[in-house]
Design an enzyme around this catalytic site. Structure first.
Site, short mmCIF file in Angstrom:
data_model
loop_
_atom_site.label_atom_id
_atom_site.label_comp_id
_atom_site.label_asym_id
_atom_site.label_seq_id
_atom_site.Cartn_x
_atom_site.Cartn_y
_atom_site.Cartn_z
N GLY A 66 28.77 -80.83 71.57
CA GLY A 66 30.15 -81.24 71.84
C GLY A 66 30.24 -82.38 72.83
N THR A 67 29.44 -82.30 73.87
CA THR A 67 29.50 -83.34 74.91
C THR A 67 29.18 -84.71 74.32
OG1 THR A 67 29.00 -81.84 76.73
CG2 THR A 67 28.42 -84.15 77.04
N CYS A 85 32.93 -69.00 93.54
CA CYS A 85 33.62 -68.86 94.83
C CYS A 85 32.71 -69.06 96.01
CB CYS A 85 34.32 -67.52 94.93
SG CYS A 85 33.20 -66.14 95.09
#
Lengths: 393, 403
Positions: free
Chosen positions: A72-73, A335
């Site tokens: 896809g990239t 995070c």
């Protein structure tokens, strides 16, 4: 339940057993180079031709309009750079959205350093672009508009047909690229009706292999190659073909298209049921992206992506806690407190800080069973309340 | 060209009675660290160690040797016959290798073989002349401060010629100073502290506090990788993966948020003290540095240190971050340390952690923790990994089984 409950299909999918068999055969037996003159080369070439036809048929386009890429990239890079650099003489203005995949966004960012101007369309709180804003952004000299069909994080489905019609009404020479990596086989796709000139799909999101993708390029387009070499793929994408990958992609496309009709409605119901249950069973859940159940049936919200925030905890901790029960999901943001950059998509739909850090994505596949989501619901409410108490936020 | 390797170990030769023992340990460590490359004859003479007939493996072996604590420096050596014309040529090659682009030099000759017909000054003079005449670049003699020294050692049956000196870490051989338990996180500091302990001869075991799901499997993998890098210096490290999740939870539930970090560190020190006792380690080592984070103020250290009765070595206590990073780069841990996975200390960071806690406040905050039980359960749930430079070579479910 001892089995793995894999709910991260938008990251990647397990490969269909038939696809594996077909690929192994290509590696063990039909391993010739399609460019070789002998019979073995010809066999490989024929197989590629068949794969190209499989993809073209499902997309409803001509087979020569399909270019195989490494994924896809690369397909997104090729589409965007291939147009921009080829048609820069017509203008240097490009339009995209703020919630595109990095392979689109960063390609545009790069083109900005090469003298192009890019307009990034904002989205509303549910993740939809505003058609009026697109209308205002289009100017003489806009050579390309690139809009993703389904957002990979929040599942909002852009009004592609409306967008296509608007672009072509403004100037039929302005090209329209659609990143359909998440939407292909999950949402209705009609390339000619939607006025799409270029469209990206990827193998490993549809039970095909990794390392293979395809770009549909309308035959009238003269795309500037981004790789030079032996002239494969109509000289647009040189390099010896990834034959097993291409065969795998062709078959995966065909298989999933066969399943689409029977599975898609089931998937919609599953998502609708899950959203109702999860909001019933857990306090203070925020559905990110299109939130109403009707959106699922009206194709504004894709059936396979669910994005939820549980304010008061950190998504990564919840992800790991679920992992302990063999349940695999993903987060909108890692995070690590040192250098965390929350998801640009979740920021674009203006989540609060507490919603941002607690967002998880649950993405379903055609093979996802209701029992798997029931199993998730056995553990999710307890974990959310336990972690909320512990983290005291 | 080179055939042998000379190993210098300056410091330990100064240590009087212990010298023999230290030399033995260093020789053992050297053997252990090069065993996979090949088995070479190792000799100790005149306060030096020689590795014989290393030949084409010289570079590879030297690279290993210069990582071993206790090794001050090494030199690759050419062994030649006693014939003057032969070792003249060798000396030129040795000089060219040590000083490829010209500069200053001197020759130093040692004549262990007193039967040799020429005296040392004569050999020095003849060789010096030969080198000056035949060296292809600009070359001058400087007897006080030369760029390189060409050493000639005339022995009974052969002559040793060497010049190039590659520095090692120095310090003491690992095993010469007893055993210590390193508290290792995924950060930059603790691996450096462990390396500095090793450099002073401490045998290092490591303890990592794992708090899944508050920390990820990736952060554990990162610690294993850091341990693997440290094992390149020591050969083998016992890594305890401490089960810290339940303690984290108990702190989260029962203690005031302001003191979370302080109490977490106190629990870590308590658990580490117990683990050290089980492993027969005499001290703890940490990567603490004054003032770096809230738990590393002097006030915090006092409160945290109060729970242990064994010495806590803090090799980096007065080092600046930049100094620590320099060492981390040098020993090869930096790139791994900066991978962005969480460790214990970064999930629980409260908005305003106490920087000046008091012992009585910490004790009051702990009243609702069943400390002994928590520590015992955590130790029972901990596992042990034996890590070498190749990675994990053994796993044990209980700390006691890892002896």
């Amino acid at each position: 339940m001892n089995n793995i409950v894999y709910l991260d299909h938008s990251a990647t999918t397990p490969v269909h057993p038939k696809v594996i068999t077909a690929m192994v055969e290509m590696m063990e037996e039909d391993y010739g180079n399609p460019s070789s003159l002998h019979r073995m080369g010809m066999v490989a070439e024929k197989k590629i031709r068949k794969a190209r036809e499989q993809v073209a048929e499902v997309l409803g386009v001509k087979s020569k309009e399909i270019i195989f890429t490494s994924g896809g990239t690369e397909a997104n890079n090729l589409a965007i750079r291939g147009i921009a650099l080829q048609y820069a003489n017509r203008g240097k203005h490009l339009i995209t959205t703020t919630i595109e995949h990095p392979s689109v966004l960063n390609t545009f960012k790069e083109l900005e350093t090469e003298g192009f101007t890019v307009t990034y369309l904002n989205v509303d709180r549910e993740g939809f672009i505003q058609i009026d804003q697109l209308k205002e952004a289009l100017i003489p000299g806009t050579i390309l508009v690139s809009v993703m069909h389904v957002n990979n994080e929040i599942g909002s489905v852009q009004p592609i047909q409306q967008i296509g019609e608007l672009i072509k009404a403004f100037d039929h020479r302005t090209f329209f690229h659609v990143d359909a990596i998440q939407s292909f086989s999950k949402t209705e796709l009609d390339l000619s009706q939607m006025k799409i000139d270029l469209l990206t799909i990827s193998g490993h999101k549809i039970h095909g292999p990794k390392g293979i993708g395809a770009l549909y390029v309308n035959e009238k387009i003269n795309l500037k190659p981004q790789l030079y070499g032996g002239g494969q793929e109509r000289n647009i994408r040189s390099g010896t073909e990834n034959v097993p990958g291409i065969i795998g992609l062709g078959l995966a496309v065909e298989l999933i298209a066969e399943e689409q009709k029977s599975k898609i409605d089931k998937l919609r119901k599953l998502k609708a049921w899950f959203l109702e249950e999860v909001t019933k069973q857990i306090d203070d859940v925020k559905i990110n992206g299109p939130a109403s159940i009707e959106d699922i049936y009206s194709e504004k919200s894709t059936p396979q992506i669910i994005n939820l925030s549980f304010p008061g905890l950190k998504a990564e901790v919840l992800l790991h806690a679920l992992e302990d029960f063999e349940i695999y999901v993903s987060t909108g943001s890692a995070c690590h407190s040192r250098n965390s950059e929350p998801s640009h998509v979740l920021q674009a739909i203006k989540l609060s800080g507490r919603e941002l850090e607690s967002a998880i994505r649950i993405s379903l596949g055609y093979w996802t069973r209701r029992e798997e989501l029931e199993y998730l619901l056995q553990h999710l409410p307890g974990l959310v309340s336990e972690l909320r108490i512990l983290m005291q936020r | 060209m080179y055939s042998d390797i000379l190993v210098r170990y300056g410091e330990i030769s100064l240590k009087g009675k212990n010298r023999k023992l230290f030399e033995k340990i260093l020789m053992q460590n050297i053997k252990l660290r090069i065993r996979d490359i090949g088995r070479f004859t190792i000799e100790r003479t005149f306060g030096r160690i020689y590795l014989r007939k290393v030949n084409e493996l010289t570079d590879k072996v030297i690279q290993r040797l210069t990582m071993i604590p206790g090794v001050v420096s090494v030199s690759p050596v050419v062994r030649a016959g006693l014939d003057l014309d032969e070792f003249k040529e060798c000396a030129l090659n040795v000089l060219l290798d040590a000083l490829p682009n010209g500069g200053t030099f001197k020759v130093e000759t040692k004549r262990a073989n007193k039967q040799y017909p020429l005296k040392s000054p004569e050999v020095t003079r003849i060789l010096g002349g030969h080198l000056l005449t035949n060296y292809p670049h600009e070359l001058t003699v400087d007897v006080h401060n030369p760029d390189v020294i060409v050493y000639i050692e005339i022995r009974e049956h052969d002559v040793y010629i060497y010049s190039k000196v590659v520095a090692g870490p120095g310090g003491l051989p690992i095993g010469a100073s007893g055993r210590g338990l390193l508290l290792i996180s995924g950060g930059i500091d603790s691996p450096v502290a462990g390396w500095m302990g090793m450099k002073r001869g401490v045998t290092i075991d490591a303890l990592h506090f794992h708090s899944f799901p508050f920390t990820s499997e990736r952060s554990k993998e990162k610690v294993i990788e850091l341990t693997r890098i440290l094992a390149q210096y020591s050969g083998r490290i016992r890594l305890v993966i401490g089960h810290f999740t339940d303690i984290q939870k108990a702190i989260g539930l029962h203690c005031p948020e302001k003191l979370h970090i302080t109490i977490m560190r106190r629990m870590m020190f308590r658990m580490a003290t117990k683990v050290a006792d089980m492993l027969n380690a005499k001290v703890l080592l940490t990567g603490e540095s004054i003032g770096q984070v809230a738990s590393q103020t002097l006030e915090s250290m006092e409160v945290i240190n109060a729970v242990t009765n064994i010495p806590v070595l803090r090799p980096l206590i007065t080092a600046d971050k930049t100094e620590i990073i320099d060492i981390a780069r040098k020993i090869g841990t930096f790139e791994t340390s900066i991978l962005p996975y969480e460790d214990c200390c970064t999930v629980f960071v409260p908005e305003a952690p106490a920087t000046k806690p008091k012992i009585k406040d910490a004790e009051a905050a702990e009243v609702n923790l069943d400390i002994d039980q928590l520590i015992e359960d955590a130790i029972n749930k901990s596992e042990v990994l034996i890590v070498t430079s190749d990675g994990i070579v053994a796993e044990f479910d209980r700390i006691g089984d890892s002896e």
